[in-house]
Write a protein that holds these residues in place. Sequence first.
Motif, mmCIF file in Angstrom:
data_model
loop_
_atom_site.group_PDB
_atom_site.id
_atom_site.type_symbol
_atom_site.label_atom_id
_atom_site.label_comp_id
_atom_site.label_asym_id
_atom_site.label_seq_id
_atom_site.Cartn_x
_atom_site.Cartn_y
_atom_site.Cartn_z
ATOM 1 N N ALA A 134 0.845 -1.186 0.000
ATOM 2 C CA ALA A 134 0.000 0.000 0.000
ATOM 3 C C ALA A 134 0.886 1.243 0.000
ATOM 4 O O ALA A 134 1.719 1.408 0.897
ATOM 5 C CB ALA A 134 -0.926 0.003 1.214
ATOM 6 N N LEU A 135 0.712 2.079 -1.006
ATOM 7 C CA LEU A 135 1.474 3.324 -1.112
ATOM 8 C C LEU A 135 0.579 4.477 -0.670
ATOM 9 O O LEU A 135 -0.305 4.903 -1.414
ATOM 10 C CB LEU A 135 1.941 3.552 -2.555
ATOM 11 N N LEU A 136 0.807 4.976 0.516
ATOM 12 C CA LEU A 136 0.021 6.081 1.059
ATOM 13 C C LEU A 136 0.831 7.362 0.893
ATOM 14 O O LEU A 136 1.293 7.976 1.861
ATOM 15 C CB LEU A 136 -0.320 5.816 2.531
ATOM 16 N N LEU A 137 1.009 7.753 -0.360
ATOM 17 C CA LEU A 137 1.887 8.863 -0.710
ATOM 18 C C LEU A 137 1.229 9.752 -1.757
ATOM 19 O O LEU A 137 0.439 9.278 -2.576
ATOM 20 C CB LEU A 137 3.212 8.332 -1.284
ATOM 21 N N ASP A 158 -0.124 -0.555 -4.647
ATOM 22 C CA ASP A 158 -1.540 -0.228 -4.474
ATOM 23 C C ASP A 158 -1.639 1.214 -3.984
ATOM 24 O O ASP A 158 -1.447 1.501 -2.797
ATOM 25 C CB ASP A 158 -2.168 -1.197 -3.473
ATOM 26 N N LEU A 159 -1.930 2.137 -4.916
ATOM 27 C CA LEU A 159 -1.990 3.561 -4.574
ATOM 28 C C LEU A 159 -3.190 3.839 -3.674
ATOM 29 O O LEU A 159 -4.335 3.623 -4.073
ATOM 30 C CB LEU A 159 -2.105 4.408 -5.841
ATOM 31 N N VAL A 183 -4.824 1.271 -8.947
ATOM 32 C CA VAL A 183 -5.101 2.697 -8.755
ATOM 33 C C VAL A 183 -6.564 2.959 -9.089
ATOM 34 O O VAL A 183 -7.075 2.438 -10.087
ATOM 35 C CB VAL A 183 -4.172 3.580 -9.616
ATOM 36 N N GLY A 184 -7.240 3.696 -8.230
ATOM 37 C CA GLY A 184 -8.640 4.014 -8.468
ATOM 38 C C GLY A 184 -9.526 2.796 -8.587
ATOM 39 O O GLY A 184 -10.528 2.823 -9.310
ATOM 40 N N GLY A 185 -9.167 1.713 -7.903
ATOM 41 C CA GLY A 185 -9.964 0.499 -7.947
ATOM 42 C C GLY A 185 -9.703 -0.391 -9.145
ATOM 43 O O GLY A 185 -10.321 -1.447 -9.279
ATOM 44 N N THR A 186 -8.778 0.001 -10.033
ATOM 45 C CA THR A 186 -8.448 -0.791 -11.219
ATOM 46 C C THR A 186 -7.083 -1.437 -11.048
ATOM 47 O O THR A 186 -6.104 -0.765 -10.695
ATOM 48 C CB THR A 186 -8.435 0.090 -12.481
ATOM 49 N N GLU A 187 -7.016 -2.746 -11.286
ATOM 50 C CA GLU A 187 -5.748 -3.463 -11.197
ATOM 51 C C GLU A 187 -5.196 -3.689 -12.596
ATOM 52 O O GLU A 187 -5.908 -4.122 -13.498
ATOM 53 C CB GLU A 187 -5.935 -4.795 -10.486
ATOM 54 N N LEU A 188 -3.913 -3.400 -12.765
ATOM 55 C CA LEU A 188 -3.260 -3.518 -14.057
ATOM 56 C C LEU A 188 -2.008 -4.376 -13.933
ATOM 57 O O LEU A 188 -1.299 -4.320 -12.927
ATOM 58 C CB LEU A 188 -2.850 -2.136 -14.588
ATOM 59 N N SER A 189 -1.746 -5.156 -14.972
ATOM 60 C CA SER A 189 -0.487 -5.888 -15.043
ATOM 61 C C SER A 189 0.626 -4.937 -15.504
ATOM 62 O O SER A 189 0.359 -3.819 -15.974
ATOM 63 C CB SER A 189 -0.603 -7.053 -16.016
ATOM 64 N N GLY A 190 1.859 -5.381 -15.397
ATOM 65 C CA GLY A 190 2.966 -4.567 -15.892
ATOM 66 C C GLY A 190 2.826 -4.279 -17.371
ATOM 67 O O GLY A 190 3.071 -3.154 -17.827
ATOM 68 N N ALA A 191 2.417 -5.291 -18.145
ATOM 69 C CA ALA A 191 2.253 -5.103 -19.584
ATOM 70 C C ALA A 191 1.134 -4.113 -19.889
ATOM 71 O O ALA A 191 1.245 -3.300 -20.815
ATOM 72 C CB ALA A 191 1.971 -6.445 -20.255
#
Length: 250
Positions: A67-70, A91-92, A167-175
């Motif tokens: 979790a990134l709380l920044l 996880d922003l 971010v914003g509830g959307t999960e993305l792979s590196g690609a």
Amino acid sequence: MNASDRTPADLLVSALKADQARPLITYYDDATGERVELSVATFANWVAKTANLIQDALSAEPGDRLALLLPAHWQTAVWLVACSSVGVVADLGGDPADADHVVAGPDRLDDGLACSGGRVALSLAPLGRRFPTPPAGYDDYAVEVPSMADVFVPYAPVDPAAPALTVGGTELSGAEVVDRARADARRLGLAGGARLLSALPYDTWEGLSAGLYAPLAAGASVVLCRNLDQLSPEGLAKRVESERITSTLV
């Protein structure tokens, strides 16, 4: 950038090969007067040290959630690419109670204590200074990171198809991050040498892309501005001129 790049960490490796001396991130905080400029090489050094901290000090493994709380900040950008280097999901603004590890800024320290795993605190003070007093329950990033190695080698290969960012509830792979960043770079007209000024927060994909991923994918650079509302219109016009800005998102 190289067409074979499939993760944000790959994009940084290609940027190093292309021109490691060029600026990548220029950071302003108009509440403090801070200005920091990081070349590709300097940014990559911070990323390598931070990735070693994640892998060795936190004992994080691929697939772990951090979790990134920044806020939008140059050190946040470092953590995002370092997580990609290890295979950890950044996880922003994620729930610390559901995360394996947490990284918190000075205004989110109480929230971060809900994480039962490793905790790292960032002062976000100018020049990356440490906290005057170490926050209870946390390791101070500014104390821990200098001793980390300047070269990073992951213990396990990073799968570009695995989750990398939420971010914003959307999960993305590196690609997917790379593909989206390239598409945004084209949409924004970014190319090698372009300078994008962004004052967008890092709590949406649009802010993350403008403030890091799209410029990195395009061989461009970003002027990342925090608290830009404290700058006068005349001051903004002067910055656009002095930083040779080619496009602006505020």
